[in-house]
Write an enzyme that holds these catalytic residues in place. Structure first.
Site, PDB file in Angstrom:
ATOM      1  N   HIS A  15       0.792  -1.225   0.000  1.00 44.73           N
ATOM      2  CA  HIS A  15       0.000   0.000   0.000  1.00 44.73           C
ATOM      3  C   HIS A  15       0.826   1.277   0.000  1.00 44.73           C
ATOM      4  O   HIS A  15       0.266   2.372  -0.106  1.00 44.73           O
ATOM      5  CB  HIS A  15      -0.975   0.006   1.183  1.00 44.73           C
ATOM      6  CG  HIS A  15      -2.303   0.581   0.855  1.00 44.73           C
ATOM      7  ND1 HIS A  15      -3.416   0.418   1.644  1.00 44.73           N
ATOM      8  CD2 HIS A  15      -2.734   1.324  -0.204  1.00 44.73           C
ATOM      9  CE1 HIS A  15      -4.456   1.026   1.108  1.00 44.73           C
ATOM     10  NE2 HIS A  15      -4.063   1.595  -0.015  1.00 44.73           N
TER      11      HIS A  15
ATOM     12  N   HIS B 212       4.533   1.245   3.922  1.00 50.46           N
ATOM     13  CA  HIS B 212       3.141   0.926   3.610  1.00 50.46           C
ATOM     14  C   HIS B 212       2.200   1.328   4.745  1.00 50.46           C
ATOM     15  O   HIS B 212       0.981   1.320   4.563  1.00 50.46           O
ATOM     16  CB  HIS B 212       2.972  -0.555   3.232  1.00 50.46           C
ATOM     17  CG  HIS B 212       3.038  -1.529   4.361  1.00 50.46           C
ATOM     18  ND1 HIS B 212       2.550  -2.811   4.249  1.00 50.46           N
ATOM     19  CD2 HIS B 212       3.551  -1.449   5.609  1.00 50.46           C
ATOM     20  CE1 HIS B 212       2.748  -3.470   5.387  1.00 50.46           C
ATOM     21  NE2 HIS B 212       3.362  -2.660   6.211  1.00 50.46           N
TER      22      HIS B 212
ATOM     23  N   ASP C  86      -7.485  -1.894   0.220  1.00 54.74           N
ATOM     24  CA  ASP C  86      -6.493  -2.781   0.816  1.00 54.74           C
ATOM     25  C   ASP C  86      -7.234  -4.060   1.191  1.00 54.74           C
ATOM     26  O   ASP C  86      -8.219  -4.019   1.931  1.00 54.74           O
ATOM     27  CB  ASP C  86      -5.897  -2.120   2.053  1.00 54.74           C
ATOM     28  CG  ASP C  86      -4.741  -2.897   2.660  1.00 54.74           C
ATOM     29  OD1 ASP C  86      -4.836  -4.138   2.731  1.00 54.74           O
ATOM     30  OD2 ASP C  86      -3.752  -2.269   3.083  1.00 54.74           O
TER      31      ASP C  86
ATOM     32  N   ASP D 182      -2.970   4.104   8.220  1.00 57.15           N
ATOM     33  CA  ASP D 182      -1.812   4.396   7.366  1.00 57.15           C
ATOM     34  C   ASP D 182      -1.402   5.860   7.420  1.00 57.15           C
ATOM     35  O   ASP D 182      -1.061   6.467   6.407  1.00 57.15           O
ATOM     36  CB  ASP D 182      -2.088   3.961   5.918  1.00 57.15           C
ATOM     37  CG  ASP D 182      -2.094   2.447   5.765  1.00 57.15           C
ATOM     38  OD1 ASP D 182      -1.611   1.757   6.676  1.00 57.15           O
ATOM     39  OD2 ASP D 182      -2.581   1.945   4.736  1.00 57.15           O
TER      40      ASP D 182
ATOM     41  N   HIS E   8      -6.177  -0.423   8.480  1.00 62.03           N
ATOM     42  CA  HIS E   8      -5.216   0.504   9.082  1.00 62.03           C
ATOM     43  C   HIS E   8      -5.441   1.928   8.572  1.00 62.03           C
ATOM     44  O   HIS E   8      -5.822   2.129   7.412  1.00 62.03           O
ATOM     45  CB  HIS E   8      -3.781   0.081   8.745  1.00 62.03           C
ATOM     46  CG  HIS E   8      -3.478  -1.343   9.081  1.00 62.03           C
ATOM     47  ND1 HIS E   8      -3.722  -2.374   8.192  1.00 62.03           N
ATOM     48  CD2 HIS E   8      -2.957  -1.895  10.199  1.00 62.03           C
ATOM     49  CE1 HIS E   8      -3.364  -3.525   8.763  1.00 62.03           C
ATOM     50  NE2 HIS E   8      -2.891  -3.263   9.966  1.00 62.03           N
TER      51      HIS E   8
ATOM     52  N   ASP F  19      -6.687  -6.234   3.262  1.00 63.46           N
ATOM     53  CA  ASP F  19      -6.831  -6.514   4.688  1.00 63.46           C
ATOM     54  C   ASP F  19      -8.002  -5.763   5.321  1.00 63.46           C
ATOM     55  O   ASP F  19      -8.286  -5.934   6.520  1.00 63.46           O
ATOM     56  CB  ASP F  19      -5.525  -6.288   5.451  1.00 63.46           C
ATOM     57  CG  ASP F  19      -5.137  -4.818   5.640  1.00 63.46           C
ATOM     58  OD1 ASP F  19      -5.975  -3.927   5.542  1.00 63.46           O
ATOM     59  OD2 ASP F  19      -3.934  -4.570   5.909  1.00 63.46           O
TER      60      ASP F  19
ATOM     61  N   ASP G  48      -9.694  -0.182   4.466  1.00 62.34           N
ATOM     62  CA  ASP G  48      -8.450  -0.677   5.059  1.00 62.34           C
ATOM     63  C   ASP G  48      -8.694  -1.021   6.526  1.00 62.34           C
ATOM     64  O   ASP G  48      -9.577  -0.440   7.172  1.00 62.34           O
ATOM     65  CB  ASP G  48      -7.385   0.424   4.964  1.00 62.34           C
ATOM     66  CG  ASP G  48      -5.959  -0.092   4.997  1.00 62.34           C
ATOM     67  OD1 ASP G  48      -5.700  -1.061   5.728  1.00 62.34           O
ATOM     68  OD2 ASP G  48      -5.098   0.498   4.314  1.00 62.34           O
TER      69      ASP G  48
ATOM     70  N   GLU H 260      -2.089  -4.937  -1.355  1.00 61.85           N
ATOM     71  CA  GLU H 260      -1.654  -5.828  -0.279  1.00 61.85           C
ATOM     72  C   GLU H 260      -2.106  -7.279  -0.433  1.00 61.85           C
ATOM     73  O   GLU H 260      -2.054  -8.050   0.526  1.00 61.85           O
ATOM     74  CB  GLU H 260      -2.106  -5.295   1.096  1.00 61.85           C
ATOM     75  CG  GLU H 260      -1.499  -3.971   1.480  1.00 61.85           C
ATOM     76  CD  GLU H 260      -0.038  -4.052   1.933  1.00 61.85           C
ATOM     77  OE1 GLU H 260       0.501  -5.166   2.020  1.00 61.85           O
ATOM     78  OE2 GLU H 260       0.550  -2.988   2.193  1.00 61.85           O
TER      79      GLU H 260
END
Length: 320
Positions: A105, A149, A236, A136, A134, A238, A132, A281
């Site tokens: 990412h 990332h 993403d 980030d 996260h 995840d 996502d 990702e």
């Protein structure tokens, strides 16, 4: 399933960025090919779009160095993001809908820099829907690893090394108040303050639990519509619960389930706002039989209008 009555893009460009240079675990470099094997291009053609696979970008190998001044592999990360920026910009300039197939990412810095340059020249505003686990928004002072990332939103908002913050047409590349994050459930302690200070709109998993995915996406898409112009979706993998999507390097339990993810993507399509997309990702090294790549392709098909029944969407239109 049948294609919706809404208009899909006439032409889609697939851009592969096979690198894991910004991540702490290897394998995301295999993500673009996993998406091809899962039939991404065939699915898009089946929805009536012309698909141009522009192939994979060729950048530096992952040197797997230790962090220097808080950043791991900064030189290589900057090189990859420059390539991605140019590829996304050229695809948009050609009138295509670009899909960046990551890759980790960190590449969102270049992807969104290319989109932002296009929007600036076209006189359009830009919003980013960030799906996502996260936020980030780390910096060297807040990141426990130095892996870039975990820093792309911070870099886009002007908090980062000049090698990355300077990739766009301006600094900051993106107004952080036009970032809408959904599905967040892992934010480092010091990172939380930066997210709040910079004015991101964040719908974490508690809000999804309390209000449901429909209400959260209504609010998220209404916010994007307020910004007007061009909405970029950065997906993403995840974002999804690892029980259905194990093929990522940084799994976080408690993410959206299959039906919640489908509804999210269907509502993104219904909004009519999306003009570019990242798929990030995906890591086949952690996957089981390419199941995560296949699920990602299925979800992207919903984002492009695949659905069980034709619908009018009269109650799902967001005004620009």
């Amino acid at each position: 399933m049948s294609k919706s009555q809404k208009t899909a893009p006439e032409r889609v460009s697939l851009i592969g960025a096979p690198t894991d240079v910004g991540a702490g675990r290897r394998g995301s470099s295999m993500g673009p090919e996993a998406l091809r094997v899962a039939g991404l291009h065939k699915m898009l053609r089946g929805l009536g779009m012309e698909v141009v696979d522009r192939g994979d970008l060729i950048g530096p190998l992952n040197p797997e160095e230790k962090p220097v001044n808080g950043y791991r592999n900064l030189k290589e990360v900057a090189a990859w993001n420059g390539l991605v920026r140019d590829a996304m910009y050229e695809a948009l300039k050609d009138g295509d809908f670009p899909i960046l197939m990551g890759g980790d990412h960190c590449l969102a810095v270049g992807s969104i820099a290319g989109v932002a340059k296009h929007c600036h020249e076209a006189g359009k505003s830009l919003s980013v829907l960030w799906l996502d686990a996260h936020a980030d928004f780390n910096t060297p002072d807040t990141s426990p690893s130095g892996n870039i990332h975990g820093m792309p939103i911070a870099c886009l908002a002007g908090h980062g090394p000049k090698e990355l913050t300077g990739l766009g047409h301006a600094v900051p590349i993106l107004d952080p108040t036009n970032v809408i994050q959904v599905g967040i459930r892992s934010v480092d302690a010091a990172e939380k303050e930066l997210v709040a200070e910079n004015g991101l709109t964040v719908y974490d998993m508690r809000q999804i639990d309390e209000h449901g995915m429909r209400r959260v996406m209504d609010m998220a898409l209404a916010k994007a519509a307020e910004a007007g112009g061009h909405m970029h979706v950065s997906f993403d993998v995840d974002f999804l619960d690892p029980s259905i999507a194990p093929g990522v390097p940084t799994t976080v339990p408690g993410g959206p389930n299959y039906r919640e993810a489908q509804l999210c993507m269907e509502m993104i399509y219904d909004s009519g706002l999306t003009c570019s997309l990242d798929i990030m990702e995906l890591n086949p090294a952690f996957d089981r039989g390419n199941m995560t790549a296949e699920l990602a392709v299925e979800l992207v098909s919903s984002l492009f209008g695949e659905q069980t029944l034709a619908r009018t969407h009269s109650n799902r239109k967001y005004s620009l």
